[in-house]
Design a protein around this motif. Structure first.
Motif, short mmCIF file in Angstrom:
data_model
loop_
_atom_site.label_atom_id
_atom_site.label_comp_id
_atom_site.label_asym_id
_atom_site.label_seq_id
_atom_site.Cartn_x
_atom_site.Cartn_y
_atom_site.Cartn_z
N VAL A 291 -16.23 122.00 20.78
CA VAL A 291 -15.38 121.10 21.56
C VAL A 291 -15.32 119.75 20.86
O VAL A 291 -16.36 119.21 20.45
N GLN A 292 -14.12 119.23 20.74
CA GLN A 292 -13.95 117.90 20.14
C GLN A 292 -12.95 117.11 20.97
O GLN A 292 -11.90 117.63 21.35
N LEU A 293 -13.31 115.87 21.25
CA LEU A 293 -12.45 114.95 21.98
C LEU A 293 -12.30 113.70 21.14
O LEU A 293 -13.30 113.09 20.74
N VAL A 294 -11.06 113.30 20.87
CA VAL A 294 -10.80 112.15 20.02
C VAL A 294 -9.88 111.18 20.75
O VAL A 294 -8.71 111.49 20.97
N GLU A 295 -10.44 110.03 21.10
CA GLU A 295 -9.65 109.00 21.79
C GLU A 295 -8.95 108.10 20.78
O GLU A 295 -9.44 107.90 19.66
N SER A 296 -7.83 107.55 21.21
CA SER A 296 -7.10 106.58 20.40
C SER A 296 -6.27 105.71 21.33
O SER A 296 -6.13 106.00 22.52
N GLY A 297 -5.72 104.64 20.76
CA GLY A 297 -4.82 103.78 21.51
C GLY A 297 -5.41 102.48 22.00
O GLY A 297 -4.71 101.65 22.58
N GLY A 298 -6.70 102.27 21.78
CA GLY A 298 -7.31 101.01 22.20
C GLY A 298 -6.86 99.86 21.31
O GLY A 298 -6.17 100.05 20.31
N GLY A 299 -7.27 98.66 21.72
CA GLY A 299 -6.92 97.48 20.93
C GLY A 299 -7.10 96.22 21.73
O GLY A 299 -7.70 96.23 22.81
N LEU A 300 -6.56 95.14 21.19
CA LEU A 300 -6.61 93.83 21.84
C LEU A 300 -5.30 93.58 22.57
O LEU A 300 -4.22 93.74 21.98
N VAL A 301 -5.38 93.20 23.82
CA VAL A 301 -4.19 92.94 24.62
C VAL A 301 -4.44 91.72 25.50
O VAL A 301 -5.58 91.45 25.89
N GLN A 302 -3.39 90.98 25.77
CA GLN A 302 -3.51 89.81 26.64
C GLN A 302 -3.60 90.22 28.10
O GLN A 302 -3.10 91.29 28.48
N PRO A 303 -4.21 89.38 28.92
CA PRO A 303 -4.23 89.67 30.37
C PRO A 303 -2.81 89.89 30.89
O PRO A 303 -1.88 89.17 30.52
N GLY A 304 -2.69 90.91 31.74
CA GLY A 304 -1.39 91.29 32.26
C GLY A 304 -0.65 92.30 31.42
O GLY A 304 0.38 92.83 31.85
N GLY A 305 -1.18 92.58 30.25
CA GLY A 305 -0.53 93.53 29.35
C GLY A 305 -0.86 94.97 29.67
O GLY A 305 -1.54 95.28 30.65
N SER A 306 -0.36 95.86 28.80
CA SER A 306 -0.52 97.30 29.00
C SER A 306 -0.99 97.97 27.73
O SER A 306 -0.73 97.49 26.63
N LEU A 307 -1.67 99.07 27.91
CA LEU A 307 -2.07 99.95 26.81
C LEU A 307 -2.01 101.39 27.31
O LEU A 307 -2.20 101.65 28.50
N ARG A 308 -1.77 102.30 26.38
CA ARG A 308 -1.81 103.72 26.69
C ARG A 308 -2.83 104.38 25.78
O ARG A 308 -2.66 104.39 24.56
N GLN B 162 -15.74 109.83 21.15
CA GLN B 162 -16.48 108.73 20.53
C GLN B 162 -16.11 107.38 21.16
O GLN B 162 -16.80 106.39 20.94
N GLY B 163 -15.04 107.36 21.93
CA GLY B 163 -14.63 106.14 22.61
C GLY B 163 -13.61 105.33 21.83
O GLY B 163 -13.52 105.44 20.60
N THR B 164 -12.85 104.54 22.55
CA THR B 164 -11.91 103.61 21.94
C THR B 164 -12.05 102.26 22.64
O THR B 164 -12.12 102.19 23.86
N GLN B 165 -12.12 101.21 21.84
CA GLN B 165 -12.38 99.87 22.37
C GLN B 165 -11.10 99.26 22.94
O GLN B 165 -10.06 99.23 22.26
N VAL B 166 -11.20 98.75 24.15
CA VAL B 166 -10.12 97.99 24.77
C VAL B 166 -10.65 96.59 25.05
O VAL B 166 -11.67 96.43 25.71
N THR B 167 -9.96 95.59 24.52
CA THR B 167 -10.35 94.20 24.73
C THR B 167 -9.17 93.45 25.35
O THR B 167 -8.07 93.45 24.78
N VAL B 168 -9.42 92.86 26.51
CA VAL B 168 -8.39 92.11 27.21
C VAL B 168 -8.77 90.64 27.16
O VAL B 168 -9.74 90.20 27.78
N SER B 169 -8.00 89.88 26.39
CA SER B 169 -8.35 88.49 26.16
C SER B 169 -7.13 87.72 25.70
O SER B 169 -6.26 88.26 25.02
N SER B 170 -7.08 86.46 26.08
CA SER B 170 -5.98 85.61 25.61
C SER B 170 -6.40 84.85 24.36
O SER B 170 -5.62 84.08 23.81
#
Length: 115
Positions: A1-18, A107-115
């Motif tokens: 079994v393998q699970l691979v996350e993607s799509g994380g990143g840096l986004v401003q407050p109020g923004g969106s990510l998938r 393995q996880g994907t980092q989501v950072t919400v910051s201005s």
């Protein structure tokens, strides 16, 4: 079994990510899938779950109305659409599969919400 996350990143407050989680090594359509997250210095916490037929979803209270979990069984992928992001949503996001009573994690994907 393998699970691979993607799509994380840096986004401003109020923004969106998938976020996406691509699964392999098991019959994806037969199993429910979940998303969890872990912020620095905190325990891993439940975010959302979707059953195998995508007919039923469940969310942690703090994510209701902002996050949407979905899946594409043809692509063996589960998604997490995150809207109206807040700084407190900053975390590593993980997908999880319970296959035959065994927990599998990506393995996880980092989501950072910051201005």
């Amino acid at each position: 079994v393998q699970l691979v996350e993607s799509g994380g990143g840096l986004v401003q407050p109020g923004g969106s990510l998938r976020l996406s989680c691509a699964a392999s090594g098991f019959t994806f359509r037969r199993y429910g899938m979940s998303w969890y997250r872990q912020a620095p210095g905190k325990e891993r916490e439940y975010v959302a779950r979707i059953l195998r037929d995508a007919g039923s979803t469940n969310y942690a209270d703090s994510m209701k109305g902002r996050f949407t979990i979905s899946r594409d069984n043809a692509k063996n992928t589960v998604y997490l659409q995150m809207n109206s992001l807040k700084p407190e949503d900053t975390a590593v996001y993980y997908c999880r599969a319970d296959v035959g009573g065994i927990d599998y994690w990506g393995q996880g994907t980092q989501v950072t919400v910051s201005s």
